[in-house]
Design an enzyme around this catalytic site. Structure first.
Site, PDB file in Angstrom:
ATOM      1  N   SER A 274       0.958  -1.119   0.108  1.00  0.00           N
ATOM      2  CA  SER A 274      -0.069  -0.002  -0.043  1.00  0.00           C
ATOM      3  C   SER A 274       0.798   1.295  -0.048  1.00  0.00           C
ATOM      4  O   SER A 274       2.100   1.439   0.675  1.00  0.00           O
ATOM      5  CB  SER A 274      -0.846   0.058   1.326  1.00  0.00           C
ATOM      6  OG  SER A 274      -1.572   1.217   1.517  1.00  0.00           O
ATOM      7  N   ARG A 313     -25.747  -6.819 -45.021  1.00  0.00           N
ATOM      8  CA  ARG A 313     -24.172  -6.113 -44.281  1.00  0.00           C
ATOM      9  C   ARG A 313     -24.825  -5.335 -43.135  1.00  0.00           C
ATOM     10  O   ARG A 313     -25.770  -4.706 -43.224  1.00  0.00           O
ATOM     11  CB  ARG A 313     -23.439  -5.486 -45.251  1.00  0.00           C
ATOM     12  CG  ARG A 313     -22.186  -4.620 -44.864  1.00  0.00           C
ATOM     13  CD  ARG A 313     -21.381  -6.062 -44.882  1.00  0.00           C
ATOM     14  NE  ARG A 313     -20.886  -6.552 -46.075  1.00  0.00           N
ATOM     15  CZ  ARG A 313     -20.245  -6.144 -47.158  1.00  0.00           C
ATOM     16  NH1 ARG A 313     -19.606  -5.178 -47.114  1.00  0.00           N
ATOM     17  NH2 ARG A 313     -20.180  -6.961 -47.950  1.00  0.00           N
TER      18      ARG A 313
END
Length: 379
Positions: A274, A313
């Protein structure tokens, strides 16, 4: 010049995820290079079937081999036509003395879909090496701790005793099924070559022959014959990847919870620190795994949404897949890499586990572990 691999996502998403063997196949450069690979293989197939002359094929191969793709420039040029194949093919045709061998009877989607398939298969193959290591680590944990008593927990509370072996076997079972599904769906990915409206009209009567030769040359499946608007092959891979990410995230969540100071039954071999609390030993790899895996459900949902591919498409749905699938595979690969780091050398504090078990009756837990492992081994 940086020696880092050419990746597509941020520093955290790729490099901080650990191994980048899969990610190098998912970058923009890898994607564009695979489009060139499709074009070269198509010239070979068209020549082999007699659709174009050897001279046209050789001119195409020379232009493609000499082509230097500028990723940023192609990205900018893609805006006009909505995809990168259009400017790439234009540059290749301009660079050759005989353009008949470039993009033979193909449409942009043929090149892009096949490129995405090639990138996907290579990324999954690279991921598989680490994935098999994860499965081995889980197998070893399950066998080693077959009879290690631990308090089971249900709905967030202590329940009844079980063994850590059966817990690890459950982790393995959860990973094994989607891992196998990912391998199988990636291996089944097909070539895409069907022309402007999916009927191979431009290469009649040799279109199907070219298609099958192209598939063979690229090592891809031949069927479905055309899947311009059938996006199931890619969705199947994406969903398997998301399920795999969810499976390793479950393990990461258990490790994180069991590493809590108040429980302390597990701890990573190399915990994270930390910036402000030096006493902490965070299960950083498990936490990172969780973070990568959490991205995958939303990405998978986008692929499912793209199944709405209109007419011959897709109008935007197809375009949504290109980055989404690659990001999904990259996030999954990072999650697998981080759970591998978490499991490698995982410390199982058996004394602490045993101290919480007042009645060490575990029933058939050892048998369940054995049956689970045997079932996976038999596959």
């Amino acid at each position: 010049m940086s020696e880092q691999p050419d990746l597509a996502r941020t520093l955290y998403s790729d490099h901080a995820g650990g191994a980048t063997d899969a990610h190098v196949h998912l970058s923009d450069r890898a994607f564009l290079d695979a489009i060139c690979e499709f074009e070269r293989a198509l010239a070979d197939a068209a020549e082999a079937t007699g659709h174009i002359t050897p001279e046209a094929a050789e001119a195409a191969r020379t232009a493609i081999d000499d082509y230097s793709c500028d990723v940023a420039a192609i990205g900018s040029a893609s805006a006009a036509g909505g995809n990168p194949t259009i400017p790439m093919v234009a540059e290749l045709k301009a660079a050759t003395r005989d353009a008949a061998g470039i993009h033979v009877g193909a449409t942009s989607q043929d090149a892009i879909d096949t490129a995405l398939v090639l990138c996907t298969r290579r990324a999954v193959a690279a991921l598989d090496d680490e994935l098999r290591d994860v499965e081995k680590l889980l197998n070893d944990l399950a066998r080693t701790h077959r009879d290690t008593p631990v308090m089971g927990r249900t709905l967030g509370q202590q329940a009844l005793p079980t063994t850590f072996g059966v817990i690890a076997a459950g982790w393995l079972e959860g990973v094994h099924a989607p891992a196998d599904q990912l391998r199988r769906t990636a291996a089944a990915l097909p070539v895409q070559y069907a022309g402007a409206t999916g009927n191979l009209a431009a290469t009649h009567p040799r279109g199907i022959e070219i298609h099958d030769r192209l598939a063979a040359d690229l090592g891809l499946a031949e069927r479905p014959l055309v899947w311009h608007t059938n996006r199931q092959p890619l969705v199947a891979v994406g969903l398997a990847a998301a399920q795999l990410a969810g499976a390793v995230r479950k393990i990461a969540g258990d490790i994180t919870a069991s590493s809590a100071t108040e429980i302390a039954e597990l701890s990573e071999a190399s915990p994270g620190g930390s910036s402000s609390m030096p006493h902490k030993a965070n299960p950083a790899a498990a936490v990172a795994c969780d973070g990568y895996a959490r991205r995958t459900p939303g990405l998978a949902a986008t692929l499912l949404d793209a199944l709405d591919c209109r007419w011959q498409r897709g109008t935007g749905s197809w375009h949504a897949e290109w980055q989404t699938l690659r990001d999904l595979l990259a996030a999954t690969a990072s999650a697998v890499s981080r759970i591998h780091a978490s499991l490698d050398g995982l410390r199982v504090h058996t004394d602490t586990m045993a101290s919480r078990v007042s009645e060490p009756t575990t029933g058939h837990a050892g048998d369940i572990t054995d049956i689970t492992l045997e079932g996976i081994d038999d596959e």
